[in-house]
Design an enzyme around this catalytic site. Structure first.
Site, mmCIF file in Angstrom:
data_model
loop_
_atom_site.group_PDB
_atom_site.id
_atom_site.type_symbol
_atom_site.label_atom_id
_atom_site.label_comp_id
_atom_site.label_asym_id
_atom_site.label_seq_id
_atom_site.Cartn_x
_atom_site.Cartn_y
_atom_site.Cartn_z
ATOM 1 C CG HIS A 179 -0.385 -9.933 -41.407
ATOM 2 N ND1 HIS A 179 0.064 -10.926 -40.570
ATOM 3 C CD2 HIS A 179 -1.507 -10.409 -41.964
ATOM 4 C CE1 HIS A 179 -0.760 -11.953 -40.629
ATOM 5 N NE2 HIS A 179 -1.725 -11.672 -41.468
ATOM 6 C CD GLU A 242 -14.945 -5.375 -33.266
ATOM 7 O OE1 GLU A 242 -13.821 -4.853 -33.401
ATOM 8 O OE2 GLU A 242 -15.668 -5.666 -34.228
ATOM 9 N N GLY A 339 -46.999 -15.010 -31.056
ATOM 10 C CA GLY A 339 -47.919 -15.276 -32.167
ATOM 11 C C GLY A 339 -47.762 -14.205 -33.238
ATOM 12 N N GLY A 340 -48.860 -13.886 -33.941
ATOM 13 C CA GLY A 340 -48.819 -12.916 -35.049
ATOM 14 C C GLY A 340 -48.326 -11.551 -34.621
#
Ligand code: FAD
Length: 393
Positions: A179, A242, A339-340
């Protein structure tokens, strides 16, 4: 569900930032995705509007307003009307507070005014090729050479990595202590500080993510941020915020996907009726709405807790875990409902889907969030092992 955490001043702020994102950010979204970086000018424009580091004291050009709700509103509006690759929140609340809270008066006077104006863009560099979730495993190191620190090593996946003028770098400063880390502010132009390529990503193409290299960088003594060898604890201190930012961003992205999909599915007709009218799809929308409202209530509670200085690491982890996994489910359903067309880049939902994928990985992965939550309820193998070891002895 009505949200009850905002006052009139927040609603007015929302209107004005919405106009900012519509007028100053939205027109550039496609070009930024293509050039794989936002224009520096976007930060300057945000600075002119007073949207950068609002928490900074007035003497540094800020508004002295640390109320997290303003950042939350900015993230919500940016997801819907701006560009999720414009990492204003990272500058404002993920990195900026390191300088605001750990910086000396001299450091704050030197750096903050330009962070507020957008001339200094911020980044934070913890991750390395060999160490991401496990920060204690970093190998970048800094040595005290008397009149300066000598920094050597490299970092990867650094957001704002190309644009950044100031990078907060975590480096090992005590080889005998995992640490034993300190934080250094490395400035654009320092000799030996090099940037690698802008990394190619699955999504969020307008966000610059880069490798950074430090080859014998002489970091001035006055660029040590916080206490020598206490960097690990400094990082831990800021991680709850964060994670809250990540949660807010993920829910905002899910909401944005939901909104464009409601519009699309209400207009698109198949077999003589709107896609949204099929019971199976109405139920999908109902489930998404329910989950997002429940998530919003939890996040709003965390935001207010954070404002009071009471947000715990495990509640922040719960918010991040739930919101990022919800973002994933919602954006996936929303692509399906298109969809597509949902797979085509020209439909915003396609970018929302690919942007969402990283949320469960960065700012602490879903697995790490589960670790934190499990430990908070007493399921901590580190302690259990110690106890059983003692018992055995
Ligand atoms: C687009 C992007 C932007 C980023 N921006 C930044 C930035 O600005 N600054 C910065 O410092 N870093 C940044 N990162 C790095 C990010 O924080 C790391 O990628 C993340 O922490 C995961 O680390 P890793 O990639 O090394 O994966 P690893 O740590 O190698 O993890 C691999 C897998 O193992 C799992 N795992 C790890 N530990 C455990 C455990 N104890 N139990 C169970 N599973 C576990 C992980 O969840 C993951 O699924 C960014 C990453 C990306 C992709």
């Amino acid at each position: 569900m009505d949200r009850n955490i905002f006052e009139e001043e927040h609603e007015m702020f929302r209107d004005s930032v919405r106009s900012f994102f519509i007028n100053e950010i939205q027109p550039h979204v496609d070009r930024w995705a293509e050039q794989e970086i936002v224009d520096r000018k976007a930060f300057l424009k945000a600075g002119e509007q007073g949207l950068l580091c609002m928490w900074a004291d007035e003497e540094y050009g800020g508004a002295g307003v640390s109320d997290f709700r303003f950042e939350q509103i900015m993230m919500e509006e940016n997801a819907r009307y701006g560009d999720v690759g414009f990492f204003i929140f990272l500058h404002n609340r993920l990195v900026g507070p390191y300088i605001g809270q750990l910086g000396t008066e001299e450091q704050k006077a030197r750096w903050l005014p330009k962070c507020v104006s957008g001339e200094n863009i911020l980044a934070i560099a913890m991750t390395e090729a060999g160490a991401g979730s496990d920060i204690s495993g970093i190998r970048t190191k800094a040595e005290d050479k008397g009149d300066h620190y000598l920094l050597n090593g490299s970092k990867t996946f650094i957001s704002n990595g190309i644009l950044a003028d100031l990078v907060i770098v975590a480096a090992k400063t005590d080889a005998d202590n995992s640490h034993g880390i300190s934080l250094f502010v490395v400035e654009r132009g320092m000799e030996g500080f090099e940037r690698g390529k802008n990394l190619k990503k699955m999504g969020m193409h307008s966000q610059d993510t880069a490798e950074l290299f430090f080859n014998n960088v002489k970091v001035p003594k006055e660029n040590l941020l916080g206490e020598w060898n206490r960097g690990f604890y400094h990082l831990m201190h800021f991680l709850a915020e964060e994670r809250l930012l990540s949660a807010v961003g993920s829910l905002a992205n899910a909401e944005a996907a939901f909104a464009v999909t409601m519009e699309y599915a209400s207009e698109r007709r198949v077999f003589g009726c709107a896609v949204a009218e099929f019971q199976v799809n109405r139920f999908k929308f109902a489930d998404m709405r329910m989950e997002m409202d429940v998530c919003q209530a939890f996040i709003d509670r965390c935001v207010m807790g954070h404002n009071e200085g009471k947000l715990s690491a495990d509640d922040a982890a719960k918010a991040k875990l739930f919101a990022t996994e919800l973002e994933d489910r919602v954006t996936d359903q929303c692509v399906q409902l298109h969809g597509g067309n949902g797979y085509m880049d020209e439909y915003p939902v396609s970018r929302m889907y690919t942007a969402a994928r990283v949320s469960r990985i960065y700012a602490g992965s879903s697995e790490i969030m589960r670790e934190i939550i499990a430990r908070s309820i007493g399921l901590d193998p580190r302690k259990t092992h110690k106890t059983s070891h003692k018992n055995a002895a």
